[in-house]
Design a protein around this motif. Structure first.
Motif, short mmCIF file in Angstrom:
data_model
loop_
_atom_site.label_atom_id
_atom_site.label_comp_id
_atom_site.label_asym_id
_atom_site.label_seq_id
_atom_site.Cartn_x
_atom_site.Cartn_y
_atom_site.Cartn_z
N UNK A 119 36.74 68.26 70.92
CA UNK A 119 37.72 69.34 71.06
C UNK A 119 37.97 69.99 69.71
N UNK A 120 38.09 69.16 68.66
CA UNK A 120 38.32 69.68 67.31
C UNK A 120 37.14 70.53 66.84
N UNK A 121 35.93 70.11 67.18
CA UNK A 121 34.74 70.86 66.77
C UNK A 121 34.71 72.24 67.42
N UNK A 122 35.08 72.31 68.69
CA UNK A 122 35.10 73.62 69.36
C UNK A 122 36.21 74.50 68.78
N UNK A 123 37.35 73.88 68.49
CA UNK A 123 38.44 74.63 67.90
C UNK A 123 38.03 75.17 66.52
N UNK A 124 37.34 74.34 65.74
CA UNK A 124 36.86 74.77 64.42
C UNK A 124 35.88 75.94 64.54
N UNK A 125 35.02 75.88 65.54
CA UNK A 125 34.07 76.97 65.75
C UNK A 125 34.80 78.26 66.12
N UNK A 126 35.83 78.14 66.95
CA UNK A 126 36.63 79.32 67.30
C UNK A 126 37.26 79.93 66.05
N UNK A 127 37.75 79.07 65.17
CA UNK A 127 38.38 79.56 63.95
C UNK A 127 37.36 80.25 63.03
N UNK A 128 36.15 79.72 62.97
CA UNK A 128 35.14 80.35 62.14
C UNK A 128 34.76 81.74 62.69
N UNK A 187 35.21 84.25 69.49
CA UNK A 187 36.34 83.40 69.10
C UNK A 187 37.27 83.16 70.28
N UNK A 188 37.49 84.18 71.09
CA UNK A 188 38.38 84.06 72.24
C UNK A 188 37.81 83.09 73.28
N UNK A 189 36.52 83.17 73.52
CA UNK A 189 35.89 82.27 74.48
C UNK A 189 36.06 80.81 74.06
N UNK A 190 35.75 80.51 72.78
CA UNK A 190 35.86 79.13 72.31
C UNK A 190 37.32 78.69 72.22
N UNK A 191 38.21 79.59 71.87
CA UNK A 191 39.63 79.23 71.78
C UNK A 191 40.18 78.89 73.16
N UNK A 192 39.80 79.67 74.17
CA UNK A 192 40.25 79.37 75.54
C UNK A 192 39.74 77.99 75.98
N UNK A 236 43.46 68.63 63.21
CA UNK A 236 42.68 69.74 62.68
C UNK A 236 43.21 71.09 63.11
N UNK A 237 43.86 71.15 64.26
CA UNK A 237 44.43 72.42 64.68
C UNK A 237 45.46 72.96 63.71
N UNK A 238 46.08 72.09 62.90
CA UNK A 238 47.10 72.53 61.96
C UNK A 238 46.51 73.29 60.79
N UNK A 239 45.17 73.26 60.57
CA UNK A 239 44.56 73.91 59.42
C UNK A 239 44.48 75.42 59.58
N UNK A 240 44.76 75.93 60.79
CA UNK A 240 44.56 77.36 61.02
C UNK A 240 45.44 78.21 60.13
N UNK A 241 46.70 77.83 59.99
CA UNK A 241 47.59 78.63 59.13
C UNK A 241 47.03 78.72 57.71
N UNK A 242 46.48 77.59 57.21
CA UNK A 242 45.91 77.59 55.87
C UNK A 242 44.75 78.56 55.79
N UNK A 243 43.88 78.55 56.83
CA UNK A 243 42.71 79.44 56.82
C UNK A 243 43.13 80.90 56.83
N UNK A 244 44.07 81.24 57.72
CA UNK A 244 44.39 82.65 57.91
C UNK A 244 45.40 83.19 56.90
N UNK A 245 46.33 82.38 56.48
CA UNK A 245 47.39 82.87 55.62
C UNK A 245 47.10 82.61 54.14
#
Length: 796
Positions: free
Chosen positions: A687-696, A706-711, A637-646
């Motif tokens: 872990x994926x759920x927290x990462x997804x929340x950081x991305x949202x 976002x920084x707190x959840x990403x850390x 799931x971490x790989x989806x970030x580029x799709x979300x942002x770009x």
């Protein structure tokens, strides 16, 4: 004096009630005025020379200023701030007799610490060093002290008299420090410490117990990584960039670090070359000593004396060799319960702990230094404790211990997860240390079962290694048609799909061996869908998914978890066709069925709900097809970030993405809470759920949250999933991007350094050069952000 005949013309005695004898006598007793001790004078033993008149009693003799016999003054001393502080504080208090014992593993630097303290910090005279490995050596040290303080005593006193004179001197003086080095048994020094009312004692010992009421304990551990690297670099400054890796492999044990550095210096070997030699020729490297070095102080020999002392308890040696095949930390003591009666096992563990060979943590776990483990796994024909047959027997014993304690229940039952999680690193360690050709049928089954648990926890890399070992082992040992072989293959292809032709053959083989309606045959049919997708045959994948669902419904029931899981897997094929309206309808029906049959917080329900939430908006639906494509390719799931942002910001516009992210935060928050409750913080889905929340929160431009959840997601991913996992890399990438958006340059710089360190350690799979280029790109982006940012203060 030499010779067998006393040629002195006469003898004399001085002092009240003293005795003199010129020839052989049986027993002489001296009393006040001399030394009040009974001595047996053997035949042809010469008596002491005549005592000079008026010799002073011990109480009246002052030691020469600065008297010491320290064996060394360590110049290569690093770290130990805590221990030096404890010794300093105790000395400065200065209230009454003082005794400290520095205890720890052989080679950890106890004697070096004592010598450093005594030479650099202690303000005493004399400072006297005595070996404490036996009562005899202690007596010899006292005799040497007596003659150093009053040299004339050597001419007319024998050993017992000198020892007693030294005791009298210690009793009547205060400003002295005795270092009792390498004390084997606390009982050996108790009489000495009890006899004197003042002065200071510093004791070193491998014994960690038995000191209550005798001395204050100071436990000495290994060096910190940076301290070990500093020590290595001082000895071999030209050894190169591999120094930290060598120190890590040696567990930062000072003796091993010093010897490795000395070897590199003497032989012109780079640190990374030394590491390769250590991996390929461990027996040679553990016994290597440089010119002029002490062969008995190599890492292969340093613990031999301890094992000799434990030789009267073979179970203790067996346990040490056995736990050397496990991970070094958090070894459950329950693993060892079957090796003997409970009292015998507890006693053996207690003795190992007392001699600092293992460290106990409460009543349930223990740990072993990784270098002790490595040496214990390395056969040595010259060491009776580590002959090849003993090492091999310990490996087999370790395997049997794991087989015995492995739960019989399903790996998907959360109530068993704590046990599986505890055993996982020890199974991985045994798989890493033991050659595959030594595996037994029971052991490869352990690898396969624990690998399945790792897969269920989203630990893809770790699961693949164990499942591959299990599948290869059952194939070699049991043959291609054995049920255990087919079961092991089913578990592996759930992560690594077979080529289509091999997958079809596997399905047919399972149907033939098990029967078409057997659960394992149904699993093989279900996993075939992934092989169709890998081959690009979407029609074949769709037909097979439908058939898998139909067969599981008929055999297991329509609402069985495996049937519902087959339906979820079938969505992959539907996503590939791009029919998002149909996909949304099927997903909603599946979600309702999962909630009704499995409950709101079942792992499968949570997974289906994530997809459903994604399909509830135009923005989310646009991610469904690429997300499934990433899943088919083994992405996380971490790989989806580029799709979300770009992709989304470019194609849909930043405002639509921000609105979607804001609307998604409540569901993302609920998902994280449910995952933490149902699966635990260690689970990959959490872990994926927290990462997804950081991305949202990032998409919503709420950068602080976002920084707190990403850390936190980055820390959890590295701790629970491993530094090289896709989820960990995705979490770190998210952290970097959030830090740039939040203008937190400190976090961004730290994250770039993490990527570089991870690549240097070899924790990255795939194209390292391409990865390093990506890191360089991240660093360039960070540098641009730094130029645009007026302050380097972080955002919390």
């Amino acid at each position: 004096m030499s010779g067998g005949i006393d040629r002195r013309p006469d003898v004399a005695a001085s002092g009240d009630e003293s005795v003199a004898a010129g020839r052989d006598i049986g027993t002489a007793v001296t009393a006040p005025g001399a030394i009040g001790t009974q001595h047996v004078v053997e035949h042809h033993t010469h008596l002491a020379a005549v005592a000079p008149d008026g010799v002073q009693l011990a109480a009246s003799v002052e030691a020469p200023r600065g008297l010491t016999n320290l064996p060394e003054r360590p110049r290569l001393f690093v770290g130990r701030t805590r221990e030096l502080g404890l010794l300093r504080a105790a000395t400065e208090a200065g209230d009454g007799p003082l005794a400290h014992v520095v205890h720890g593993l052989g080679g950890v630097g106890k004697s070096t610490l004592a010598a450093h303290w005594a030479s650099e910090h202690a303000r005493h005279s004399p400072v006297w060093w005595m070996s404490g490995d036996s009562p005899a050596t202690l007596d010899a040290g006292l005799c040497a002290l007596a003659t150093a303080v009053a040299p004339a005593l050597a001419g007319y006193m024998q050993q017992g008299q000198l020892r007693d004179w030294a005791l009298q001197w210690l009793t009547t003086h205060e400003d002295w420090l005795l270092v009792l080095d390498n004390v084997a048994d606390p009982a050996d020094v108790k009489p000495l410490l009890a006899a004197v009312p003042a002065g200071r004692f510093l004791i070193t010992s491998r014994r960690s117990t038995g000191w209550h009421g005798v001395a204050e304990r100071i436990s000495l551990d290994t060096l910190e990584p940076d301290e070990a690297a500093d020590l290595f670099g001082r000895i071999a400054p030209d050894a190169g960039e591999g120094i930290p890796a060598v120190c890590s492999e040696l567990g930062c044990l000072p003796l091993a670090v010093e010897q490795a550095a000395a070897y590199c210096l003497e032989t012109g070997t780079a640190a990374d070359e030394y590491l390769a030699l250590l991996a390929e020729y461990p027996a040679d490297m553990y016994t290597a000593a440089v010119e002029g070095g002490d062969m008995q102080r190599t890492v292969a020999r340093v613990w031999h004396v301890t094992l000799d002392r434990l030789a009267d308890d073979p179970l203790a040696v067996t346990i040490l060799l056995t736990v050397s095949w496990f991970a070094p930390d958090d070894i459950p003591r329950s693993l060892l319960d079957g090796l003997g009666t409970p009292p015998a096992v507890r006693g053996a563990i207690g003795r190992l702990s007392a001699h600092s060979m293992v460290t106990l943590h409460g009543t349930t776990t223990l740990s072993v230094h990784r270098l002790v483990q490595a040496v214990s796994r390395t056969p040595d024909p010259e060491d009776p404790h580590r002959r090849a047959e003993a090492v091999a027997a310990a490996r087999d014993t370790a395997a049997k211990c794991l087989v015995r304690v492995l739960p019989d229940d399903d790996t998907e039952d959360p109530s068993n997860w704590p046990v599986w999680r505890t055993l996982l690193p020890h199974v991985e360690a045994l798989a890493a240390h033991a050659a595959a050709d030594t595996d037994t049928p029971d052991l490869v089954r352990v690898f396969s079962r624990v690998g399945k648990f790792a897969a269920d926890q989203q630990l893809r890399g770790r699961a693949t290694r164990l499942l591959s070992r299990g599948e290869e082992g059952t194939l070699r040992l049991l043959g291609p048609d054995h049920p255990l072989t087919l079961t092991a293959r089913n578990r592996l292809i759930g992560l690594v799909p077979l080529p289509l032709e091999e997958a079809l053959d596997h399905v047919a083989r399972c149907a033939r061996v098990f029967g078409e309606r057997h659960p394992e045959a149904l699993t093989a049919r279900y996993e075939l869908t992934a092989s169709y997708l890998e081959s690009g045959d979407l029609e074949g994948a769709t037909r097979n998914a439908e058939l898998a669902v139909e067969m599981r419904s008929q055999v297991l029931g329509a609402e069985h978890p495996e049937t519902l899981r087959a339906r979820f897997g079938g969505l992959m094929a539907a996503a590939g066709k791009g029919d998002l309206e149909s996909l949304a309808s099927v997903t909603k029906t599946l979600l309702d069925d999962c909630v009704r049959s499995l409950g709101e917080r079942h792992q499968l329900t949570l997974d289906v709900r994530v997809l459903w939430a994604q399909l509830m908006s135009d923005v989310g639906r646009s991610l469904a097809v690429p997300a499934f494509a990433a899943a088919r390719a083994g992405g996380e799931e971490g790989d989806d970030l580029r799709t979300i942002l770009e992709r989304l910001r470019d194609e849909l516009g930043p405002e639509r993405v921000r609105e979607w992210a804001v609307a998604s935060i409540p569901e993302a928050t609920r998902r994280l809470e449910d995952c933490e409750t149902a699966l635990g913080r260690e689970h990959g889905d959490t872990v994926a759920a927290r990462l997804h929340l950081a991305q949202m929160h990032l998409g919503a431009e709420e950068f602080g949250t976002a920084l707190l959840h990403a850390r936190q997601s980055a820390r959890d991913a590295e701790r629970y999933l491993g530094p090289g996992s896709g989820m960990t890399l995705g979490a770190r990438l998210t952290l970097l991007i959030v830090s740039l958006a939040a203008k937190d340059i400190a976090t961004g710089t730290e994250t770039i350094a993490w990527f570089r360190d991870t690549a240097a350690r070899g924790d990255i799979s795939g194209d390292i050069e391409k990865f390093q280029q990506s890191v360089d790109g991240m660093a360039e982006a960070l540098a641009k952000a730094l130029l645009q940012t007026p302050t380097d203060e972080g955002t919390e």
